[in-house]
Design a protein around this motif. Sequence first.
Motif, PDB file in Angstrom:
ATOM      1  N   GLN A 117      -1.312   8.386  -2.335  1.00  6.75           N
ATOM      2  CA  GLN A 117      -1.550   8.802  -0.960  1.00  6.75           C
ATOM      3  C   GLN A 117      -1.244   7.636  -0.035  1.00  6.75           C
ATOM      4  OE1 GLN A 117      -5.451  10.325   1.298  1.00  6.75           O
ATOM      5  NE2 GLN A 117      -4.728  11.757  -0.266  1.00  6.75           N
ATOM      6  N   SER A 118      -0.534   7.926   1.029  1.00  8.23           N
ATOM      7  CA  SER A 118      -0.147   6.855   1.955  1.00  8.23           C
ATOM      8  C   SER A 118      -1.341   6.418   2.791  1.00  8.23           C
ATOM      9  CB  SER A 118       0.971   7.330   2.877  1.00  8.23           C
ATOM     10  OG  SER A 118       0.485   8.288   3.801  1.00  8.23           O
ATOM     11  N   VAL A 119      -1.221   5.257   3.379  1.00  5.78           N
ATOM     12  CA  VAL A 119      -2.287   4.745   4.249  1.00  5.78           C
ATOM     13  C   VAL A 119      -2.517   5.686   5.425  1.00  5.78           C
ATOM     14  CG1 VAL A 119      -2.933   2.858   5.792  1.00  5.78           C
ATOM     15  CG2 VAL A 119      -1.885   2.351   3.576  1.00  5.78           C
ATOM     16  N   LEU A 120      -1.437   6.235   5.977  1.00  4.17           N
ATOM     17  CA  LEU A 120      -1.594   7.134   7.118  1.00  4.17           C
ATOM     18  C   LEU A 120      -2.330   8.411   6.715  1.00  4.17           C
ATOM     19  CD1 LEU A 120      -1.013   7.884  10.067  1.00  4.17           C
ATOM     20  CD2 LEU A 120       1.166   8.853   9.309  1.00  4.17           C
ATOM     21  N   VAL A 132       5.540  -2.626   8.326  1.00  2.00           N
ATOM     22  CA  VAL A 132       5.612  -1.454   7.457  1.00  2.00           C
ATOM     23  C   VAL A 132       5.379  -0.214   8.310  1.00  2.00           C
ATOM     24  CG1 VAL A 132       4.827  -2.696   5.407  1.00  2.00           C
ATOM     25  CG2 VAL A 132       3.142  -1.585   6.910  1.00  2.00           C
ATOM     26  N   LEU A 133       5.641   0.941   7.707  1.00  2.00           N
ATOM     27  CA  LEU A 133       5.271   2.222   8.300  1.00  2.00           C
ATOM     28  C   LEU A 133       4.112   2.781   7.490  1.00  2.00           C
ATOM     29  CD1 LEU A 133       8.729   3.893   9.057  1.00  2.00           C
ATOM     30  CD2 LEU A 133       7.296   2.506  10.560  1.00  2.00           C
ATOM     31  N   ALA A 134       3.010   3.103   8.159  1.00  2.00           N
ATOM     32  CA  ALA A 134       1.809   3.538   7.444  1.00  2.00           C
ATOM     33  C   ALA A 134       2.050   4.814   6.646  1.00  2.00           C
ATOM     34  CB  ALA A 134       0.663   3.748   8.435  1.00  2.00           C
ATOM     35  N   CYS A 135       2.975   5.667   7.126  1.00  2.00           N
ATOM     36  CA  CYS A 135       3.219   6.921   6.414  1.00  2.00           C
ATOM     37  C   CYS A 135       4.005   6.711   5.128  1.00  2.00           C
ATOM     38  CB  CYS A 135       3.947   7.911   7.324  1.00  2.00           C
ATOM     39  SG  CYS A 135       5.658   7.455   7.699  1.00  2.00           S
ATOM     40  N   ARG A 136       4.652   5.553   4.976  1.00  2.00           N
ATOM     41  CA  ARG A 136       5.431   5.266   3.768  1.00  2.00           C
ATOM     42  C   ARG A 136       4.849   4.102   2.973  1.00  2.00           C
ATOM     43  NH1 ARG A 136       7.599   9.503   2.828  1.00  2.00           N
ATOM     44  NH2 ARG A 136       9.292   8.574   1.616  1.00  2.00           N
ATOM     45  N   THR A 137       3.639   3.698   3.313  1.00  2.00           N
ATOM     46  CA  THR A 137       3.017   2.525   2.706  1.00  2.00           C
ATOM     47  C   THR A 137       1.951   2.951   1.700  1.00  2.00           C
ATOM     48  OG1 THR A 137       3.412   1.151   4.651  1.00  2.00           O
ATOM     49  CG2 THR A 137       1.699   0.421   3.144  1.00  2.00           C
ATOM     50  N   PHE A 138       2.050   2.415   0.482  1.00  2.00           N
ATOM     51  CA  PHE A 138       1.110   2.716  -0.608  1.00  2.00           C
ATOM     52  C   PHE A 138       0.564   1.395  -1.142  1.00  2.00           C
ATOM     53  CE2 PHE A 138       3.980   6.192  -0.158  1.00  2.00           C
ATOM     54  CZ  PHE A 138       3.225   7.332  -0.401  1.00  2.00           C
ATOM     55  N   PRO A 139      -0.734   1.160  -0.994  1.00  2.00           N
ATOM     56  CA  PRO A 139      -1.308  -0.120  -1.451  1.00  2.00           C
ATOM     57  C   PRO A 139      -1.285  -0.226  -2.967  1.00  2.00           C
ATOM     58  CG  PRO A 139      -3.044   1.386  -0.761  1.00  2.00           C
ATOM     59  CD  PRO A 139      -1.749   2.040  -0.390  1.00  2.00           C
ATOM     60  N   THR A 140      -1.091  -1.428  -3.467  1.00  2.00           N
ATOM     61  CA  THR A 140      -1.091  -1.688  -4.909  1.00  2.00           C
ATOM     62  C   THR A 140      -2.231  -2.603  -5.317  1.00  2.00           C
ATOM     63  OG1 THR A 140       0.452  -3.533  -4.604  1.00  2.00           O
ATOM     64  CG2 THR A 140       1.397  -1.373  -5.066  1.00  2.00           C
ATOM     65  N   ALA A 141      -3.154  -2.890  -4.394  1.00  2.00           N
ATOM     66  CA  ALA A 141      -4.321  -3.723  -4.708  1.00  2.00           C
ATOM     67  C   ALA A 141      -5.374  -3.469  -3.639  1.00  2.00           C
ATOM     68  CB  ALA A 141      -3.936  -5.203  -4.755  1.00  2.00           C
ATOM     69  N   ARG A 165       4.256   2.197  12.914  1.00  2.00           N
ATOM     70  CA  ARG A 165       4.620   0.829  12.547  1.00  2.00           C
ATOM     71  C   ARG A 165       3.414  -0.097  12.696  1.00  2.00           C
ATOM     72  NH1 ARG A 165       7.173  -3.673  15.455  1.00  2.00           N
ATOM     73  NH2 ARG A 165       8.839  -4.623  14.219  1.00  2.00           N
ATOM     74  N   ALA A 166       3.200  -0.955  11.709  1.00  2.00           N
ATOM     75  CA  ALA A 166       2.089  -1.905  11.740  1.00  2.00           C
ATOM     76  C   ALA A 166       2.502  -3.175  11.017  1.00  2.00           C
ATOM     77  CB  ALA A 166       0.846  -1.300  11.097  1.00  2.00           C
ATOM     78  N   LYS A 167       1.711  -4.232  11.252  1.00  2.00           N
ATOM     79  CA  LYS A 167       1.971  -5.516  10.607  1.00  2.00           C
ATOM     80  C   LYS A 167       1.059  -5.653   9.386  1.00  2.00           C
ATOM     81  CE  LYS A 167       3.832  -9.702  10.487  1.00  2.00           C
ATOM     82  NZ  LYS A 167       3.612 -10.659  11.592  1.00  2.00           N
ATOM     83  N   LEU A 168       1.662  -5.889   8.211  1.00  2.00           N
ATOM     84  CA  LEU A 168       0.891  -6.145   7.000  1.00  2.00           C
ATOM     85  C   LEU A 168       0.449  -7.600   7.016  1.00  2.00           C
ATOM     86  CD1 LEU A 168      -0.072  -5.204   4.155  1.00  2.00           C
ATOM     87  CD2 LEU A 168       2.133  -6.041   3.297  1.00  2.00           C
ATOM     88  N   THR A 169      -0.843  -7.827   7.172  1.00  2.00           N
ATOM     89  CA  THR A 169      -1.352  -9.198   7.267  1.00  2.00           C
ATOM     90  C   THR A 169      -2.016  -9.673   5.982  1.00  2.00           C
ATOM     91  OG1 THR A 169      -3.462  -8.398   8.183  1.00  2.00           O
ATOM     92  CG2 THR A 169      -1.699  -8.970   9.747  1.00  2.00           C
ATOM     93  N   ARG A 170      -2.305  -8.719   5.055  1.00  2.00           N
ATOM     94  CA  ARG A 170      -2.925  -9.141   3.793  1.00  2.00           C
ATOM     95  C   ARG A 170      -2.685  -8.074   2.731  1.00  2.00           C
ATOM     96  NH1 ARG A 170      -9.341 -10.139   3.550  1.00  2.00           N
ATOM     97  NH2 ARG A 170      -9.253  -7.896   4.004  1.00  2.00           N
ATOM     98  N   GLY A 171      -2.432  -8.539   1.499  1.00  2.00           N
ATOM     99  CA  GLY A 171      -2.351  -7.644   0.361  1.00  2.00           C
ATOM    100  C   GLY A 171      -0.955  -7.112   0.095  1.00  2.00           C
ATOM    101  N   PRO A 172      -0.688  -6.729  -1.185  1.00  2.00           N
ATOM    102  CA  PRO A 172       0.619  -6.187  -1.547  1.00  2.00           C
ATOM    103  C   PRO A 172       0.660  -4.669  -1.370  1.00  2.00           C
ATOM    104  CG  PRO A 172      -0.664  -6.555  -3.524  1.00  2.00           C
ATOM    105  CD  PRO A 172      -1.534  -6.987  -2.364  1.00  2.00           C
ATOM    106  N   VAL A 173       1.823  -4.160  -0.998  1.00  2.00           N
ATOM    107  CA  VAL A 173       2.011  -2.713  -0.846  1.00  2.00           C
ATOM    108  C   VAL A 173       3.411  -2.357  -1.312  1.00  2.00           C
ATOM    109  CG1 VAL A 173       0.446  -2.552   1.137  1.00  2.00           C
ATOM    110  CG2 VAL A 173       2.896  -2.910   1.514  1.00  2.00           C
ATOM    111  N   ARG A 174       3.622  -1.050  -1.514  1.00  2.00           N
ATOM    112  CA  ARG A 174       4.955  -0.530  -1.751  1.00  2.00           C
ATOM    113  C   ARG A 174       5.351   0.311  -0.539  1.00  2.00           C
ATOM    114  NH1 ARG A 174       7.378  -1.004  -6.686  1.00  2.00           N
ATOM    115  NH2 ARG A 174       6.070  -1.848  -8.344  1.00  2.00           N
ATOM    116  N   LEU A 175       6.590   0.109  -0.106  1.00  2.00           N
ATOM    117  CA  LEU A 175       7.118   0.821   1.056  1.00  2.00           C
ATOM    118  C   LEU A 175       8.242   1.727   0.574  1.00  2.00           C
ATOM    119  CD1 LEU A 175       7.008   1.084   4.182  1.00  2.00           C
ATOM    120  CD2 LEU A 175       8.745  -0.702   4.288  1.00  2.00           C
ATOM    121  N   LEU A 176       8.080   3.020   0.761  1.00  2.00           N
ATOM    122  CA  LEU A 176       9.034   3.982   0.226  1.00  2.00           C
ATOM    123  C   LEU A 176      10.105   4.329   1.251  1.00  2.00           C
ATOM    124  CD1 LEU A 176       6.885   6.521  -1.806  1.00  2.00           C
ATOM    125  CD2 LEU A 176       7.736   4.264  -2.434  1.00  2.00           C
TER     126      LEU A 176
END
Length: 581
Positions: A510-513, A562-571, A536-547
């Motif tokens: 599930q995406s962040v958005l 990143v784009l929150a709708c295409r961002t999936f956290p990995t941690a 659109r947002a700024k990733l300031t901490r942690g790894p993610v995957r952007l699809l």
Amino acid sequence: MSTPEFCAYVARTSGLAAWWLVSAAVLWGLLLSTRVIGRGRGAGRLIQVHRHLAATSLVLTAIHLAGLATDPRLLFGWAEFLVPLPTRHRPLAGAWGVAAVYLMAAIQSTSLLRRRLPQGLWRHVHRGSFAVFVLVTLHSLTAGKAAGDPLTRWTATVTGAVFSILLAHRLHADRRIARALRRLGRPRAPHPPASPTARGFHRLKVTDVRQEAPGTVSVGFAVPVELTAAFRFQPGQHVLLRAVLDGAQALRAYSICSGIADGELRIAVKQQPGGKVSTWINTRLRAGDQVEVSGPRGRFTTDLDPSRSRHVLAVAAGSGITPVMSIVKSVLAVEPHSRCTLLYGSRDSASTIFRSQLALLACTYGERLRVVHVHSSGSSPDPMLRGRLSDAKLRELAEATDLTQDLSEAFVCGPGGFAAGIRAALTGLGLAPQRIHVEGFSGGGGAAPHGVRGGGTAAYGAATGGTTGTTAHGVVVAGAIAHGAAGGGTSRVHVIDRGVQTAITVPVRQSVLDASLRAGVDLPHSCREGICGMCRAKLTRGPVRLLAPCALQPADIDAGYVLACRTFPTADNVTLDFDQD
């Protein structure tokens, strides 16, 4: 005729002729700069007339000085020609003449070297022509026998009155442009975080719905005074429209087609097969209706500077003309020394969006605007103007014409594949990638609704062949959703929006958005498909995957956006800051 009398005659007649030509050159320049003349295609020839008048006046001034120098009764030397007030013969009149000669020489020399000088310097020196007119007129009214002649007095009165009127008109036009720039905001200032008002929706009244082409209309909105700041836009930006159709809420983004000096907010909408919103706008929306409209957003835009001189190339296909129209109109209106070339691909002349407006703009701005139409099913006698506009067609036109001569920037808008191809062609023609601004959109029937516009190129993942590895900010571009998120299938994500930090639990796949919206956190968004770039947002901490697809430039991703709708956290402990957008 004796030699002294002949010298006096030459000095007097050449001096009067130089005065008349200086007056004509200055008045002609004011007529051109205020657009009283020069609205047709012959504007280039009218500018040449202005230049010839100025150059001829300088020649006659030299003859005038030669006549004075050879008159034995005046006893003029180098000091009288080079330094004001040294002569006993009407020193004040001579001082005005000497000052005028220096200014004329400076204006003419900087005009000859204009391409090698900063445009700001040239503009400041060229404004000295107003002072030249005043000084030469004073000199003509106070020096020599012709000063008391009725023709001289009447000439000074008439030219002075016309000069005052045109100068007032010019200053008024400059103030209008300054007001437009203030409405735009400081051109080179960084974009501030979007305010709650700018993100929110407001009900605006439709002023008119105008047919621009078969199946395409433009819609004007009345913006109340209290919402002026919320709807202040930059050329090329877009707004969101929200409507309830068939019991369901629909959200679409449409580009603004009005220029910043037009004094209105107007969008253009092309009807799409099966498109509920575009069909509703084209068939049912009427003047007087109320529509929910968001504040303008988007990065497909340009800074405007009245002192700049540049050549802007705009390449559009189909409804991609909408944001390009706003950019071209704004550049032409605000930057009087810039020119634009528009390369526009459409099916045929009848289906060309803004056909009449483009013809009017070409007549208004003359050589400053060049419009090249390429029709995929047209019957143009020129084979280069027939066929589908593509990267190959662009290269063909560039080789055969001066399409890309002295090119400063390029703005490309059309379907994703078209936009990517034109970008590659422009890069191959020598234009630096950072000077190529691209906006792609999806066609009807795609995942994203037509009319949703992004701010980047084609999908970054596709362009780079899938996963590119982790950037310095922990962003991995991939073609599939990652498994094995931390926390047994969930991740803890912190989102910062409008100064408020909220912790959200994001399930795997599930995406962040999506997780934020399910948790009741209303983050900025539109298409939810990675096309519009609204989340659109700024990733300031942690790894993610952007699809992919992802409407971000590679440089933006490398910078941690990143784009929150295409961002999936990995941690766990991932943080996205929307206030740094």
